[in-house]
Design an enzyme around this catalytic site. Structure first.
Site, PDB file in Angstrom:
ATOM      1  N   LYS A 115      29.910 -19.242 -39.157  1.00 54.36           N
ATOM      2  CA  LYS A 115      30.797 -19.978 -40.065  1.00 54.36           C
ATOM      3  C   LYS A 115      32.254 -19.669 -39.771  1.00 54.36           C
ATOM      4  O   LYS A 115      33.134 -20.511 -39.962  1.00 54.36           O
ATOM      5  CB  LYS A 115      30.460 -19.669 -41.522  1.00 54.36           C
ATOM      6  CG  LYS A 115      29.288 -20.475 -42.069  1.00 54.36           C
ATOM      7  CD  LYS A 115      28.084 -20.342 -41.197  1.00 54.36           C
ATOM      8  CE  LYS A 115      26.867 -21.068 -41.577  1.00 54.36           C
ATOM      9  NZ  LYS A 115      25.756 -20.817 -40.622  1.00 54.36           N
TER      10      LYS A 115
ATOM     11  N   GLY B 253      18.018 -28.083 -28.784  1.00 56.71           N
ATOM     12  CA  GLY B 253      17.614 -27.928 -30.176  1.00 56.71           C
ATOM     13  C   GLY B 253      18.631 -28.536 -31.113  1.00 56.71           C
ATOM     14  O   GLY B 253      19.806 -28.137 -31.111  1.00 56.71           O
ATOM     15  N   GLY B 254      18.192 -29.511 -31.889  1.00 59.25           N
ATOM     16  CA  GLY B 254      19.094 -30.200 -32.806  1.00 59.25           C
ATOM     17  C   GLY B 254      18.888 -29.817 -34.251  1.00 59.25           C
ATOM     18  O   GLY B 254      19.193 -30.606 -35.159  1.00 59.25           O
TER      19      GLY B 254
ATOM     20  N   HIS C  88      38.244 -34.732 -62.359  1.00 53.31           N
ATOM     21  CA  HIS C  88      38.806 -35.752 -61.462  1.00 53.31           C
ATOM     22  C   HIS C  88      40.205 -35.315 -61.032  1.00 53.31           C
ATOM     23  O   HIS C  88      40.995 -34.866 -61.857  1.00 53.31           O
ATOM     24  CB  HIS C  88      38.894 -37.091 -62.201  1.00 53.31           C
ATOM     25  CG  HIS C  88      39.609 -38.149 -61.422  1.00 53.31           C
ATOM     26  ND1 HIS C  88      39.003 -38.845 -60.396  1.00 53.31           N
ATOM     27  CD2 HIS C  88      40.874 -38.639 -61.516  1.00 53.31           C
ATOM     28  CE1 HIS C  88      39.860 -39.715 -59.897  1.00 53.31           C
ATOM     29  NE2 HIS C  88      41.006 -39.607 -60.553  1.00 53.31           N
TER      30      HIS C  88
END
Length: 462
Positions: free
Chosen positions: A55, A179-180, A439
């Protein structure tokens, strides 16, 4: 083997990764006397070779993409390239900080931490470094390692695993990713952001094939737009060195060439040679078999994490380790609903889901009993601001609860928390529609999707 008879621990844990250290921390918290044995570094694959470092690379790639694309936001910036040594320093600093924090946690909980390679020596003991560690119960948590295929030798040079990819001293000019699944598409995404010409080879008919087919198709569309190439539906045949790289041949004879080949076909359990079978622990293809409470067929032995055939996710390891500790401490425990576990693939765009796919729902409930709704992120203000495309797809049992939430788009991993609550609390669309979502946020898209499913759409067409 010297027997340390002075102490018989309540719990001896073999493996200090996510599952092992979670069990240690929770067990100690509940008053158990715990020994934790680890041959490498506390934190295991997730912290040192998996979740955290990948990450970090993906975030560095995101920064690179933002620099390239800054002018569309009215910001003049120049992208001058990737300093891979500095990227690794950033990544390693993140790992180091978390590692120190974890070491402090284990110490503060008074867990007896033993460094060394352990081996199960009886139903109640582990041998490590010339010492026999006895316990009333043993937890096996030895994790996993990258897998390969017959005849495909990962040499760490031109044919590499994810472990090698995390320390690669350069940005490859070109790469084939075999490899996906999650690991493959995450590295493909990061490398593309770094400037690598990437091709993904997946033998099944879609990328991230365990996800809802709609999510797979959306990711494939996004990857095409980004210039990430992929070949689907044909299996790997062989790999060979060329003069300056690697050539991959598929079963249909098609060939691909690149500087390096990343083998990302998944991870296999670490169980061979550790005494499991000798002590009568049932296994299948290297995985230790357990029941819903993580108990093996040997009453004094449990197992968790990548070692058992459940979802190979760090947070699953945490949950399984906690379950074992609480069970041994005499607390009431509930088996894990693995469909209710949040799943996130952190490529660009992100893929996140909780619950079951539409296809699985139809299989369980019948096609006429399943309702699916897609909410396009184009109708979400914050997603528009971020310039991300994607969808939230809801799968509902007709007139009943939402049984699947499937999301594609930047930052969708951050929306999976509410999705988890919706699935696990068996929420009705009308109940979620009553909740007020802030919002403008991407989280608002979750509310809008449920408003639509409840028959009262606001910012979406009827």
């Amino acid at each position: 083997m010297a027997n340390d008879a002075s102490t018989v621990f309540d719990l001896v844990i073999l493996g200090g990764g996510s599952g092992g250290y979670a069990a240690a921390l929770r067990g100690a918290q509940l008053g158990l006397d715990v020994a934790l044995i680890e041959k490498n570094k506390l934190g295991g694959t997730c912290l040192h070779n998996g979740c955290i470092p990948t990450k970090a690379l993906l975030h560095a790639g995101e920064i690179a993409d933002q620099a390239r694309e800054s002018e569309q936001f009215g910001v003049k910036a120049t992208f001058e390239g990737i300093d891979i040594a500095a990227v690794h320093k950033y990544k390693d600093d993140v790992i180091s900080g978390l590692y120190k924090g974890l070491q402090g946690l284990v110490s503060s909980r008074k867990v007896t931490y033993i460094e060394g390679e352990g081996r199960l020596s009886s139903a109640t003991s582990v041998d490590v470094g010339g010492r026999r560690v006895e316990g009333r119960h043993v937890l096996l948590a030895t994790g996993s390692v990258p897998k390969s295929l017959p005849g495909l030798d990962i040499d760490g040079n031109r044919i590499i695993s994810s472990d090698h990819a995390l320390t690669l001293d350069r940005v490859p000019q070109s790469a084939i990713v075999l490899g996906g699944g999650v690991i493959g598409v995450e590295f493909a995404s990061a490398w593309k952001s770094f400037g690598t010409d990437v091709t993904v080879i997946e033998g099944l008919k879609h990328l991230v094939p365990v996800e809802d087919e709609n999510s797979s198709k959306l990711l494939e569309r996004a990857f095409r737009k980004r210039g990430i190439k992929f070949n689907l539906g044909t299996f790997f045949e062989k790999a060979e060195y060329t003069q300056d790289g690697v050539r991959v041949t598929l079963a249909d004879g098609k060939t691909f060439e690149a500087e390096i080949l990343l083998v990302a076909i998944g991870r296999g359990p670490v169980s061979a040679g550790l005494g499991y079978e000798e002590q009568g622990v049932a296994t299948d293809r290297g995985y230790v078999l357990v029941d819903e409470y993580m108990r093996t067929n040997v009453p004094t032995i449990s197992a968790v994490g990548d070692l058992v055939p459940t979802l190979q996710l760090a947070h699953v390891g945490f949950a399984e380790g906690i379950l074992v500790a609480e069970r041994l401490a005499g607390l009431k425990t509930v088996p894990i609903d693995y469909d209710g576990v949040p799943r996130v693939t952190y490529c660009h765009p992100e893929v996140a889901s909780v619950g079951i796919t539409e296809a699985k729902a139809k299989e369980i409930y019948g096609a006429d009993k399943v309702v699916a709704l897609k909410y396009n992120l184009a109708g979400n203000g914050k997603s528009k601001i971020l310039k991300t495309a994607g969808e939230i797809k809801l799968v509902q049992v007709k007139d009943g609860a939402v049984v699947g939430v499937h999301m594609v788009g930047d930052r969708m991993g951050e929306q999976v928390g509410e999705a988890q609550l919706i699935y696990n609390w068996e929420a009705l669309p009308a109940e979620v529609a009553q909740l007020i979502h802030a919002h403008p946020t991407q989280n608002e898209a979750m509310g809008e999707a449920h408003l639509a499913l409840a028959g009262k759409p606001l910012h979406s067409h009827d």
